[in-house]
Design a protein around this motif. Structure first.
Motif, short mmCIF file in Angstrom:
data_model
loop_
_atom_site.label_atom_id
_atom_site.label_comp_id
_atom_site.label_asym_id
_atom_site.label_seq_id
_atom_site.Cartn_x
_atom_site.Cartn_y
_atom_site.Cartn_z
N LYS A 72 0.82 -1.20 0.00
CA LYS A 72 0.00 0.00 0.00
C LYS A 72 0.86 1.26 0.00
CE LYS A 72 -3.28 -2.40 3.04
NZ LYS A 72 -3.93 -2.37 4.37
N ASN A 73 0.29 2.32 -0.52
CA ASN A 73 0.83 3.67 -0.42
C ASN A 73 2.31 3.75 -0.75
OD1 ASN A 73 -1.77 4.61 0.24
ND2 ASN A 73 -1.46 4.05 2.38
N GLU A 74 3.14 4.17 0.20
CA GLU A 74 4.55 4.42 -0.11
C GLU A 74 5.27 3.17 -0.60
OE1 GLU A 74 8.22 6.02 2.48
OE2 GLU A 74 6.67 7.52 2.09
N ALA A 75 4.96 2.02 0.00
CA ALA A 75 5.61 0.77 -0.42
C ALA A 75 5.24 0.43 -1.86
CB ALA A 75 5.21 -0.37 0.51
N ALA A 76 3.98 0.66 -2.22
CA ALA A 76 3.53 0.39 -3.59
C ALA A 76 4.23 1.31 -4.58
CB ALA A 76 2.01 0.57 -3.68
N MET A 78 7.12 2.91 -4.11
CA MET A 78 8.54 2.56 -4.13
C MET A 78 8.79 1.39 -5.07
SD MET A 78 11.71 2.79 -3.18
CE MET A 78 12.12 3.53 -1.59
N HIS A 79 7.92 0.41 -5.03
CA HIS A 79 8.06 -0.75 -5.92
C HIS A 79 8.02 -0.33 -7.38
CE1 HIS A 79 7.56 -4.63 -7.82
NE2 HIS A 79 6.44 -4.19 -8.38
N GLY A 86 14.62 -0.72 -13.35
CA GLY A 86 15.26 -1.99 -13.67
C GLY A 86 15.74 -2.76 -12.47
N LEU A 87 15.43 -2.26 -11.27
CA LEU A 87 15.92 -2.90 -10.04
C LEU A 87 15.09 -4.12 -9.64
CD1 LEU A 87 16.63 0.33 -7.95
CD2 LEU A 87 18.35 -1.26 -8.85
N GLU A 88 13.87 -4.21 -10.12
CA GLU A 88 13.01 -5.34 -9.77
C GLU A 88 12.95 -6.40 -10.86
OE1 GLU A 88 11.30 -5.93 -6.92
OE2 GLU A 88 12.20 -4.18 -5.99
N SER A 89 13.65 -6.15 -11.97
CA SER A 89 13.62 -7.09 -13.09
C SER A 89 14.46 -8.32 -12.79
CB SER A 89 14.15 -6.41 -14.36
OG SER A 89 13.33 -5.32 -14.72
N VAL A 304 16.20 6.54 -6.55
CA VAL A 304 14.81 6.15 -6.30
C VAL A 304 14.32 6.71 -4.98
CG1 VAL A 304 13.30 4.19 -5.78
CG2 VAL A 304 14.85 4.09 -7.75
N GLU A 305 15.13 6.60 -3.94
CA GLU A 305 14.73 7.10 -2.61
C GLU A 305 14.49 8.60 -2.62
OE1 GLU A 305 17.75 5.83 0.07
OE2 GLU A 305 17.23 3.69 -0.10
N ASN A 306 15.36 9.35 -3.29
CA ASN A 306 15.19 10.80 -3.37
C ASN A 306 13.95 11.17 -4.17
OD1 ASN A 306 17.51 11.37 -1.88
ND2 ASN A 306 18.83 11.39 -3.67
N GLU A 307 13.72 10.45 -5.26
CA GLU A 307 12.57 10.74 -6.12
C GLU A 307 11.25 10.37 -5.44
OE1 GLU A 307 12.39 12.36 -8.83
OE2 GLU A 307 14.42 12.44 -9.60
N LEU A 308 11.29 9.38 -4.56
CA LEU A 308 10.08 9.00 -3.84
C LEU A 308 9.62 10.14 -2.93
CD1 LEU A 308 7.96 6.85 -3.17
CD2 LEU A 308 9.48 6.02 -1.36
N LEU A 309 10.57 10.84 -2.33
CA LEU A 309 10.24 12.00 -1.49
C LEU A 309 9.54 13.07 -2.33
CD1 LEU A 309 13.56 12.35 0.57
CD2 LEU A 309 11.40 11.39 1.36
N LEU A 310 10.06 13.31 -3.53
CA LEU A 310 9.46 14.31 -4.42
C LEU A 310 8.08 13.87 -4.89
CD1 LEU A 310 12.58 15.21 -6.62
CD2 LEU A 310 11.67 16.46 -4.66
N LEU A 311 7.91 12.57 -5.11
CA LEU A 311 6.61 12.05 -5.53
C LEU A 311 5.58 12.23 -4.42
CD1 LEU A 311 4.68 10.57 -7.38
CD2 LEU A 311 5.67 8.40 -6.61
N ASN A 312 5.96 11.93 -3.19
CA ASN A 312 5.04 12.12 -2.06
C ASN A 312 4.61 13.58 -1.95
OD1 ASN A 312 4.49 9.64 -0.71
ND2 ASN A 312 6.61 9.55 -0.03
N ARG A 313 5.56 14.48 -2.18
CA ARG A 313 5.25 15.91 -2.13
C ARG A 313 4.25 16.28 -3.24
NH1 ARG A 313 10.23 19.84 -2.82
NH2 ARG A 313 10.91 18.66 -0.98
N SER A 314 4.49 15.74 -4.44
CA SER A 314 3.59 16.03 -5.56
C SER A 314 2.17 15.53 -5.29
CB SER A 314 4.12 15.37 -6.84
OG SER A 314 5.35 15.94 -7.22
#
Length: 398
Positions: A72-76, A78-79, A86-89, A304-314
């Motif tokens: 859910k939410n942030e974990a989803a 992040m995935h 390409g990290l989950e491939s 990815v971690e830095n961009e997730l912060l920006l995505l949450n803000r958006s």
């Protein structure tokens, strides 16, 4: 709430993935009937099947299932960002997943199932995937399921020089296989596809030749390697078909690699003495690739971690966008009315009406800029009371 439900190569073998697809679809339909699913995007590749959803509430009831990963939410989110990078491939750093994510979003937008939230999330994922590939070397060299399939065939034959390779399927995966074969100095490359024109186009690029699907049997007779990657819903290379096509004396030397999901080749074909491989057999190659790209993967994870912060803000900003739109509309209406009043009072100003209009627009823009900054900051800090107060103060047409 943002929800991701998936089955992939990390948690299931190819047989389990095949059998789980219909169950996953049923689970999604069940969720749609019980919860308010506002948006959704389906993503399917050769080694994963996923749904991304936006639900209006956090209650899901009992949806746990042993075959699926539910986040859910942030974990989803992040995935998805990791996936696009390409990290989950299975083959770390492969580029094809980025195109598949783009296609899934495009399809959902066309069908009307994706709205502003998933559009924002998927746009960010695509941006992150591009950024990771630009800033790191995670995708350097030959990295794809197609190239891994070719490597698997080479592990049996030693090399493919002077071998005849038959590619069944001229879609995206078949094309990846073809590209990986170009520099192998093959005796022949044969492409078979249900849509013959596509087979012809791909064969031309490779310097090979295309055949109609109904001539598959004769091309299998003297093939050294058969790599199958169609989108058929059932096996197309059955025990009976392979038995009838491949002479007994050639079966022990024939390598068949199945990178389709659902699989193209029946399990029983291996009983003929043919060496049959599928996506599960690529795991060893995938692990070697993972070790090579370990350093690049760490750099990608930081991005990815830095961009997730920006995505949450958006996403928090999205909460106040309707309010900002209303405020802007009301301010523009007031500006226009008052400008027209002023112009009437001023009388003839020798064609300088545009100067007055531009002046009032500039004043409104400057005031609105501060409102935007403050409201977005309030959204980032979850200051609900302040946002409600702004609705009362600004959102009116009087």
């Amino acid at each position: 709430m943002i929800l991701n439900i998936r089955v992939d190569h990390k948690t299931a073998d190819i047989k389990t993935m095949e059998s789980s697809i219909s169950t996953l679809d049923d689970l999604f339909l069940n969720l749609k009937s019980k919860c308010n699913v506002e948006e959704y995007i389906s993503l399917r590749t050769c080694n994963r099947s996923e749904y991304y959803m936006v639900l209006s509430d956090n209650y899901l009831g009992e949806i746990e299932c042993a075959d699926f990963v539910i986040e859910k939410n942030e974990a989803a989110m992040m995935h998805l960002l990791r996936l696009a990078s390409g990290l989950e491939s299975m083959i770390i750093g492969e580029d094809q997943i980025l195109g598949q994510i783009k296609d899934a979003k495009k399809k959902a937008k066309k069908e009307g199932s994706a709205g502003i939230v998933l559009d924002t999330i998927f746009n960010k994922a695509i941006h992150v995937g591009q950024s990771v590939r630009k800033k790191t070397q995670i995708n350097r060299g030959s990295v794809s399921i197609g190239s891994a399939a070719v490597n698997l065939a080479e592990s049996v034959h030693g090399n493919l020089k002077c071998k005849k390779v038959l590619i069944v399927g001229a879609g995206k995966m078949g094309t990846l296989v073809a590209k990986a074969l170009v520099e192998k100095h093959l005796k022949a490359i044969v492409v078979a596809n249900r849509t013959h024109d596509r087979a012809v186009c791909l064969a031309k690029e490779l310097g090979g030749y295309a055949i109609h699907f109904d001539r598959l049997k004769e091309s299998m007779e003297d093939a050294d390697v058969i790599i199958s990657a169609t989108g058929a819903p059932h096996a197309i290379l059955t025990y009976e078909k392979v038995k009838a096509a491949v002479p007994l004396e050639r079966r022990n030397s024939l390598v068949m690699v199945d990178i389709a999901n659902p699989r193209d080749i029946e399990d029983e074909v291996s009983n003929l003495g043919v060496k049959v491989f599928n996506i599960d057999d690529l795991r060893g190659i995938a692990e070697d690739n993972r070790k090579i790209r370990k350093k690049e993967a760490k750099e990608a994870e930081k991005i990815v971690e830095n961009e997730l912060l920006l995505l949450n803000r958006s996403l928090k900003h999205l909460k106040v966008e309707p309010l900002l739109s209303d405020i802007r509309s009301n301010m523009e209406l007031i500006r226009y009315r008052e400008t027209q009043k002023a112009l009437k009072k001023l009388g003839n100003i020798n064609g300088k009406e545009k100067v007055v209009d531009k002046l009032t627009k500039s004043v409104v823009d400057k005031i609105f800029h501060d409102i935007v900054l403050n409201l977005r900051k309030a959204a980032e800090n979850d200051e609900e009371e302040l946002i409600k107060a702004c609705e009362l103060l600004f959102n009116n047409e009087n």
